[in-house]
Design a protein around this motif. Structure first.
Motif, PDB file in Angstrom:
ATOM      1  N   LEU A  54     -17.087   7.962  13.348  1.00 49.63           N
ATOM      2  CA  LEU A  54     -17.998   6.948  12.808  1.00 49.63           C
ATOM      3  C   LEU A  54     -18.472   5.999  13.909  1.00 49.63           C
ATOM      4  N   LYS A  55     -17.575   5.678  14.833  1.00 49.57           N
ATOM      5  CA  LYS A  55     -17.956   4.828  15.971  1.00 49.57           C
ATOM      6  C   LYS A  55     -19.031   5.517  16.807  1.00 49.57           C
ATOM      7  N   LYS A  56     -18.882   6.799  17.054  1.00 51.38           N
ATOM      8  CA  LYS A  56     -19.874   7.543  17.830  1.00 51.38           C
ATOM      9  C   LYS A  56     -21.228   7.559  17.120  1.00 51.38           C
ATOM     10  N   LEU A  57     -21.218   7.695  15.791  1.00 53.10           N
ATOM     11  CA  LEU A  57     -22.475   7.666  15.032  1.00 53.10           C
ATOM     12  C   LEU A  57     -23.112   6.277  15.093  1.00 53.10           C
ATOM     13  N   ARG A  58     -22.291   5.226  15.059  1.00 49.33           N
ATOM     14  CA  ARG A  58     -22.830   3.863  15.212  1.00 49.33           C
ATOM     15  C   ARG A  58     -23.419   3.675  16.604  1.00 49.33           C
ATOM     16  N   GLU A  59     -22.702   4.128  17.628  1.00 50.97           N
ATOM     17  CA  GLU A  59     -23.175   3.979  19.000  1.00 50.97           C
ATOM     18  C   GLU A  59     -24.485   4.721  19.241  1.00 50.97           C
ATOM     19  N   ALA A  60     -24.694   5.809  18.514  1.00 50.50           N
ATOM     20  CA  ALA A  60     -25.936   6.570  18.645  1.00 50.50           C
ATOM     21  C   ALA A  60     -27.069   5.939  17.841  1.00 50.50           C
ATOM     22  N   GLY A  61     -26.774   4.850  17.132  1.00 50.61           N
ATOM     23  CA  GLY A  61     -27.800   4.165  16.359  1.00 50.61           C
ATOM     24  C   GLY A  61     -28.098   4.825  15.031  1.00 50.61           C
ATOM     25  N   LEU A  62     -27.231   5.707  14.577  1.00 54.83           N
ATOM     26  CA  LEU A  62     -27.479   6.445  13.343  1.00 54.83           C
ATOM     27  C   LEU A  62     -26.892   5.772  12.109  1.00 54.83           C
ATOM     28  N   LEU A  63     -25.864   4.951  12.292  1.00 52.93           N
ATOM     29  CA  LEU A  63     -25.241   4.242  11.182  1.00 52.93           C
ATOM     30  C   LEU A  63     -25.161   2.758  11.485  1.00 52.93           C
ATOM     31  N   ALA A  64     -25.236   1.959  10.438  1.00 51.56           N
ATOM     32  CA  ALA A  64     -24.928   0.534  10.509  1.00 51.56           C
ATOM     33  C   ALA A  64     -23.637   0.339   9.723  1.00 51.56           C
ATOM     34  N   SER A  65     -22.905  -0.718  10.019  1.00 53.55           N
ATOM     35  CA  SER A  65     -21.664  -0.950   9.301  1.00 53.55           C
ATOM     36  C   SER A  65     -21.490  -2.428   9.000  1.00 53.55           C
ATOM     37  N   GLU A  66     -20.659  -2.686   7.999  1.00 55.33           N
ATOM     38  CA  GLU A  66     -20.344  -4.060   7.611  1.00 55.33           C
ATOM     39  C   GLU A  66     -18.923  -4.079   7.071  1.00 55.33           C
ATOM     40  N   ARG A  67     -18.135  -5.030   7.560  1.00 51.86           N
ATOM     41  CA  ARG A  67     -16.764  -5.180   7.064  1.00 51.86           C
ATOM     42  C   ARG A  67     -16.810  -6.075   5.832  1.00 51.86           C
ATOM     43  N   ARG A  68     -16.135  -5.610   4.780  1.00 53.23           N
ATOM     44  CA  ARG A  68     -15.975  -6.389   3.551  1.00 53.23           C
ATOM     45  C   ARG A  68     -14.491  -6.391   3.221  1.00 53.23           C
ATOM     46  N   GLY A  69     -13.841  -7.478   3.502  1.00 51.40           N
ATOM     47  CA  GLY A  69     -12.392  -7.551   3.309  1.00 51.40           C
ATOM     48  C   GLY A  69     -11.707  -6.592   4.264  1.00 51.40           C
ATOM     49  N   THR A  70     -10.926  -5.666   3.721  1.00 52.33           N
ATOM     50  CA  THR A  70     -10.202  -4.727   4.583  1.00 52.33           C
ATOM     51  C   THR A  70     -10.969  -3.430   4.817  1.00 52.33           C
ATOM     52  N   TRP A  71     -12.112  -3.243   4.128  1.00 54.58           N
ATOM     53  CA  TRP A  71     -12.856  -1.992   4.239  1.00 54.58           C
ATOM     54  C   TRP A  71     -14.141  -2.174   5.027  1.00 54.58           C
ATOM     55  N   VAL A  72     -14.571  -1.083   5.633  1.00 54.64           N
ATOM     56  CA  VAL A  72     -15.854  -1.064   6.331  1.00 54.64           C
ATOM     57  C   VAL A  72     -16.791  -0.161   5.537  1.00 54.64           C
ATOM     58  N   TYR A  73     -18.001  -0.652   5.320  1.00 59.76           N
ATOM     59  CA  TYR A  73     -19.031   0.106   4.605  1.00 59.76           C
ATOM     60  C   TYR A  73     -20.072   0.566   5.608  1.00 59.76           C
ATOM     61  N   TYR A  74     -20.521   1.802   5.458  1.00 60.15           N
ATOM     62  CA  TYR A  74     -21.492   2.412   6.364  1.00 60.15           C
ATOM     63  C   TYR A  74     -22.773   2.714   5.621  1.00 60.15           C
ATOM     64  N   ARG A  75     -23.859   2.645   6.355  1.00 59.16           N
ATOM     65  CA  ARG A  75     -25.178   2.901   5.788  1.00 59.16           C
ATOM     66  C   ARG A  75     -26.056   3.549   6.842  1.00 59.16           C
ATOM     67  N   VAL A  76     -26.842   4.532   6.407  1.00 60.48           N
ATOM     68  CA  VAL A  76     -27.858   5.117   7.274  1.00 60.48           C
ATOM     69  C   VAL A  76     -29.113   4.286   7.055  1.00 60.48           C
ATOM     70  N   GLU A  77     -29.638   3.741   8.123  1.00 60.66           N
ATOM     71  CA  GLU A  77     -30.857   2.947   8.009  1.00 60.66           C
ATOM     72  C   GLU A  77     -32.007   3.851   7.581  1.00 60.66           C
ATOM     73  N   PRO A  78     -32.815   3.435   6.599  1.00 56.81           N
ATOM     74  CA  PRO A  78     -33.958   4.256   6.170  1.00 56.81           C
ATOM     75  C   PRO A  78     -34.897   4.600   7.328  1.00 56.81           C
ATOM     76  N   SER A  79     -35.058   3.699   8.273  1.00 53.93           N
ATOM     77  CA  SER A  79     -35.940   3.970   9.411  1.00 53.93           C
ATOM     78  C   SER A  79     -35.414   5.117  10.265  1.00 53.93           C
ATOM     79  N   VAL A  80     -34.093   5.287  10.313  1.00 51.46           N
ATOM     80  CA  VAL A  80     -33.502   6.389  11.075  1.00 51.46           C
ATOM     81  C   VAL A  80     -33.850   7.718  10.417  1.00 51.46           C
ATOM     82  N   LEU A  81     -33.675   7.795   9.098  1.00 40.87           N
ATOM     83  CA  LEU A  81     -34.008   9.035   8.390  1.00 40.87           C
ATOM     84  C   LEU A  81     -35.497   9.351   8.505  1.00 40.87           C
TER      85      LEU A  81
END
Length: 125
Positions: A83-110
């Protein structure tokens, strides 16, 4: 559900490699375009990363908790690495909410990936 505040580019800075280019059939890529595009394909070139990207992209609501996408046949630390590699490639964004991290593919990437692999429209004349 709160919106993600950070985009892939804001997480990684302006040099983040993200899809950027016109259709491959339209014109040759410039060297910087080729480098950014190669980084994207390299990140997606691993079967586990491609599966994780697909799980996030197809997840209900357009985002996925890491707790919902971790069952891909590898250990949790390995999932985090991919997941870190996908974030570093600019393919995913992430957000920490409490103890969990949520991932999202930016619509502009798709959209950019679809454009890059699409066929250029013939010039009308």
């Amino acid at each position: 559900m709160p919106k993600l505040e950070a985009s892939a580019s804001s997480l990684l800075g302006p040099a983040a490699p993200v899809p950027c280019c016109p259709p491959l059939t339209e014109r040759p890529l410039t060297a910087p375009e080729a480098e950014r595009t190669a980084a994207m394909f390299k990140a997606l070139g691993d079967p586990v990363r491609l599966r994780l990207f697909s799980l996030v992209a197809s997840h209900e609501g357009g985002e996925a908790c890491v707790c919902d996408i971790s069952d891909v046949g590898v250990s949790q630390p390995t999932v985090s690495h991919h997941l870190k590699k996908l974030r570093e490639a600019g393919l995913l964004a992430s957000e920490r909410r409490g103890t969990w991290v949520y991932y999202r593919v930016e619509p502009s990437v798709l959209a950019a990936m679809g454009q890059l692999l699409g066929v250029a429209s013939p010039a009308s004349g």
